[in-house]
Scaffold this motif. Structure first.
Motif, PDB file in Angstrom:
ATOM      1  N   MET A   1       0.834  -1.193   0.000  1.00 53.35           N
ATOM      2  CA  MET A   1       0.000   0.000   0.000  1.00 53.35           C
ATOM      3  C   MET A   1       0.871   1.246   0.000  1.00 53.35           C
ATOM      4  O   MET A   1       1.834   1.340   0.749  1.00 53.35           O
ATOM      5  N   LYS A   2       0.495   2.197  -0.851  1.00 54.31           N
ATOM      6  CA  LYS A   2       1.199   3.477  -0.881  1.00 54.31           C
ATOM      7  C   LYS A   2       0.535   4.408   0.138  1.00 54.31           C
ATOM      8  O   LYS A   2      -0.674   4.631   0.086  1.00 54.31           O
ATOM      9  N   VAL A   3       1.325   4.941   1.041  1.00 59.58           N
ATOM     10  CA  VAL A   3       0.795   5.756   2.138  1.00 59.58           C
ATOM     11  C   VAL A   3       1.424   7.145   2.101  1.00 59.58           C
ATOM     12  O   VAL A   3       2.623   7.293   1.879  1.00 59.58           O
ATOM     13  N   MET A   4       0.583   8.162   2.332  1.00 59.71           N
ATOM     14  CA  MET A   4       1.064   9.530   2.487  1.00 59.71           C
ATOM     15  C   MET A   4       0.792   9.990   3.910  1.00 59.71           C
ATOM     16  O   MET A   4      -0.275   9.717   4.462  1.00 59.71           O
ATOM     17  N   ILE A   5       1.760  10.681   4.489  1.00 61.64           N
ATOM     18  CA  ILE A   5       1.651  11.166   5.865  1.00 61.64           C
ATOM     19  C   ILE A   5       1.508  12.688   5.838  1.00 61.64           C
ATOM     20  O   ILE A   5       2.291  13.378   5.175  1.00 61.64           O
TER      21      ILE A   5
ATOM     22  N   ILE B   1      -3.647   5.287   0.808  1.00 59.62           N
ATOM     23  CA  ILE B   1      -4.114   5.712   2.125  1.00 59.62           C
ATOM     24  C   ILE B   1      -3.386   6.993   2.519  1.00 59.62           C
ATOM     25  O   ILE B   1      -2.193   7.161   2.249  1.00 59.62           O
ATOM     26  N   VAL B   2      -4.114   7.905   3.162  1.00 57.58           N
ATOM     27  CA  VAL B   2      -3.523   9.133   3.694  1.00 57.58           C
ATOM     28  C   VAL B   2      -3.723   9.152   5.206  1.00 57.58           C
ATOM     29  O   VAL B   2      -4.850   9.005   5.690  1.00 57.58           O
ATOM     30  N   LEU B   3      -2.634   9.295   5.936  1.00 51.81           N
ATOM     31  CA  LEU B   3      -2.699   9.493   7.387  1.00 51.81           C
ATOM     32  C   LEU B   3      -2.675  10.999   7.611  1.00 51.81           C
ATOM     33  O   LEU B   3      -1.668  11.655   7.362  1.00 51.81           O
ATOM     34  N   MET B   4      -3.780  11.551   8.077  1.00 52.82           N
ATOM     35  CA  MET B   4      -3.988  13.005   8.071  1.00 52.82           C
ATOM     36  C   MET B   4      -4.220  13.564   9.474  1.00 52.82           C
ATOM     37  O   MET B   4      -5.167  13.181  10.165  1.00 52.82           O
ATOM     38  N   ASP B   5      -3.351  14.476   9.872  1.00 53.07           N
ATOM     39  CA  ASP B   5      -3.573  15.211  11.109  1.00 53.07           C
ATOM     40  C   ASP B   5      -4.795  16.110  10.919  1.00 53.07           C
ATOM     41  O   ASP B   5      -5.094  16.543   9.802  1.00 53.07           O
ATOM     42  N   ILE B   6      -5.513  16.391  11.996  1.00 55.65           N
ATOM     43  CA  ILE B   6      -6.706  17.222  11.885  1.00 55.65           C
ATOM     44  C   ILE B   6      -6.373  18.698  12.035  1.00 55.65           C
ATOM     45  O   ILE B   6      -6.734  19.517  11.195  1.00 55.65           O
ATOM     46  N   ARG B   7      -5.667  19.034  13.089  1.00 52.31           N
ATOM     47  CA  ARG B   7      -5.387  20.442  13.358  1.00 52.31           C
ATOM     48  C   ARG B   7      -4.047  20.845  12.775  1.00 52.31           C
ATOM     49  O   ARG B   7      -2.994  20.433  13.244  1.00 52.31           O
ATOM     50  N   MET B   8      -4.126  21.654  11.717  1.00 49.56           N
ATOM     51  CA  MET B   8      -2.929  22.175  11.064  1.00 49.56           C
ATOM     52  C   MET B   8      -3.189  23.619  10.670  1.00 49.56           C
ATOM     53  O   MET B   8      -4.330  23.982  10.378  1.00 49.56           O
TER      54      MET B   8
ATOM     55  N   ALA C   1       3.661  15.485   3.943  1.00 51.85           N
ATOM     56  CA  ALA C   1       3.251  16.879   3.782  1.00 51.85           C
ATOM     57  C   ALA C   1       3.079  17.494   5.161  1.00 51.85           C
ATOM     58  O   ALA C   1       2.741  16.808   6.127  1.00 51.85           O
ATOM     59  N   SER C   2       3.291  18.810   5.235  1.00 50.90           N
ATOM     60  CA  SER C   2       3.193  19.492   6.523  1.00 50.90           C
ATOM     61  C   SER C   2       1.939  20.344   6.648  1.00 50.90           C
ATOM     62  O   SER C   2       1.724  20.973   7.674  1.00 50.90           O
ATOM     63  N   ASN C   3       1.104  20.367   5.596  1.00 51.83           N
ATOM     64  CA  ASN C   3      -0.148  21.118   5.679  1.00 51.83           C
ATOM     65  C   ASN C   3      -1.134  20.581   4.646  1.00 51.83           C
ATOM     66  O   ASN C   3      -0.773  19.767   3.781  1.00 51.83           O
ATOM     67  N   GLY C   4      -2.371  21.055   4.715  1.00 50.81           N
ATOM     68  CA  GLY C   4      -3.418  20.537   3.855  1.00 50.81           C
ATOM     69  C   GLY C   4      -3.221  20.842   2.381  1.00 50.81           C
ATOM     70  O   GLY C   4      -3.547  20.018   1.523  1.00 50.81           O
ATOM     71  N   ILE C   5      -2.690  22.023   2.070  1.00 52.92           N
ATOM     72  CA  ILE C   5      -2.492  22.392   0.667  1.00 52.92           C
ATOM     73  C   ILE C   5      -1.472  21.458   0.013  1.00 52.92           C
ATOM     74  O   ILE C   5      -1.681  20.943  -1.092  1.00 52.92           O
ATOM     75  N   GLN C   6      -0.359  21.209   0.697  1.00 45.72           N
ATOM     76  CA  GLN C   6       0.623  20.261   0.185  1.00 45.72           C
ATOM     77  C   GLN C   6       0.001  18.880   0.029  1.00 45.72           C
ATOM     78  O   GLN C   6       0.279  18.173  -0.948  1.00 45.72           O
ATOM     79  N   ALA C   7      -0.843  18.506   0.974  1.00 47.22           N
ATOM     80  CA  ALA C   7      -1.457  17.182   0.942  1.00 47.22           C
ATOM     81  C   ALA C   7      -2.297  16.993  -0.315  1.00 47.22           C
ATOM     82  O   ALA C   7      -2.234  15.945  -0.970  1.00 47.22           O
ATOM     83  N   VAL C   8      -3.096  17.991  -0.675  1.00 42.53           N
ATOM     84  CA  VAL C   8      -3.948  17.880  -1.862  1.00 42.53           C
ATOM     85  C   VAL C   8      -3.095  17.747  -3.116  1.00 42.53           C
ATOM     86  O   VAL C   8      -3.360  16.909  -3.989  1.00 42.53           O
ATOM     87  N   ARG C   9      -2.053  18.550  -3.219  1.00 44.53           N
ATOM     88  CA  ARG C   9      -1.198  18.500  -4.401  1.00 44.53           C
ATOM     89  C   ARG C   9      -0.451  17.174  -4.506  1.00 44.53           C
ATOM     90  O   ARG C   9      -0.374  16.561  -5.584  1.00 44.53           O
ATOM     91  N   LEU C  10       0.098  16.711  -3.389  1.00 48.48           N
ATOM     92  CA  LEU C  10       0.856  15.459  -3.416  1.00 48.48           C
ATOM     93  C   LEU C  10      -0.044  14.252  -3.639  1.00 48.48           C
ATOM     94  O   LEU C  10       0.372  13.266  -4.239  1.00 48.48           O
TER      95      LEU C  10
END
Length: 246
Positions: free
Chosen positions: A1-5, A49-56, A32-41
């Motif tokens: 599985m390819k995972v993004m953090i 799968i994306v492991l996503m922090d809530i508060r950023m 990624a360190s923020n939501g904008i980077q997450a969407v692009r990556l």
């Protein structure tokens, strides 16, 4: 599985990476360190799968997940949070998954196993997450442009204008089309936009003046661009009151 953090804290990203590296069936393809980077990556790397922090800061995990859900084949999102009560309020019914910090290897493995095959309800929840009340307004508009998702900061939007099934988003860099209803946009962004016509919402900070046109009707003149938009008769009084309040 390819995972993004995705996490704004480096130690948290490093811990999750270390845990995933110890699992035979996982590969970290991006961080990624923020939501904008997450969407692009997410578009570039197409993780499973994306492991996503809530508060950023900037764009939080909730909004990023909503944009990622607009991908043609969205990945499963597992939210990572230090706030148990927040996780239960937001995701108890239709969560793809959530983990509490500090993350334990066993719980991570369980969440990954559960997220391998997200059902329709889970994907639907990402598109319209239950937040225990009124949905928090997005900070960005997401549009599909030539097959890719483009994020437009809300402060750059001049107006929304409906045309049949699409809405034109006029912004600092041009314009894009989105498939959202004007009514839903009005409800979500009521604090920042004002309806001037059944087919148009204008950003409150873009109003310059309201003037009569040659036909005897009224038009709003936008700041900086001098672009004009028709004001319907039923909205003239409301627009006039707003302009007087500035």
């Amino acid at each position: 599985m390819k995972v993004m953090i995705v996490d704004d804290e480096l130690p948290a990203r490093e811990r999750l990476s270390s845990l995933l590296e110890s699992m035979d069936d996982c590969q970290v393809v991006a961080t990624a360190s923020n939501g904008i980077q997450a969407v692009r990556l997410a578009q570039e790397q197409e993780p499973d799968i994306v492991l996503m922090d809530i508060r950023m800061p900037g764009m939080d995990g909730l909004e990023a997940a909503r944009h990622i859900a607009d991908m043609a084949t969205p990945p499963a999102v597992i939210f990572v949070t230090a706030y148990e009560e927040h996780a239960f309020e937001a995701f108890e019914t239709h969560a793809v998954g959530y983990l509490l910090k500090p993350v334990r290897r066993e719980r991570l493995q369980e969440a990954l196993d559960q997220a391998r095959r997200p059902n329709r309800a889970q994907i639907g929840h990402l598109r319209n997450p239950a937040t225990g009340g009124k949905k928090q307004a997005r900070g960005h508009i997401c549009a599909r442009v030539r097959g890719n998702l483009e994020l437009i900061p809300l402060e750059c939007v001049h107006y929304f204008q409906a045309d049949q099934k699409y809405v034109t988003v006029r912004h600092d860099g041009g314009e894009v089309l989105i498939e959202e209803s004007l009514k839903a946009l009005e409800e979500e962004f009521a604090d920042g936009f004002l309806r001037i016509h059944r087919n148009a919402l204008v950003a409150r900070d873009r109003f310059g003046a309201m003037e009569k046109n040659a036909q005897g009707g009224f038009e709003v003149v936008l700041k900086h661009t001098a672009e004009r938009l028709e004001v319907s008769r039923r909205h003239v009084a409301q627009v006039r009151r707003f302009l007087k309040s500035l």
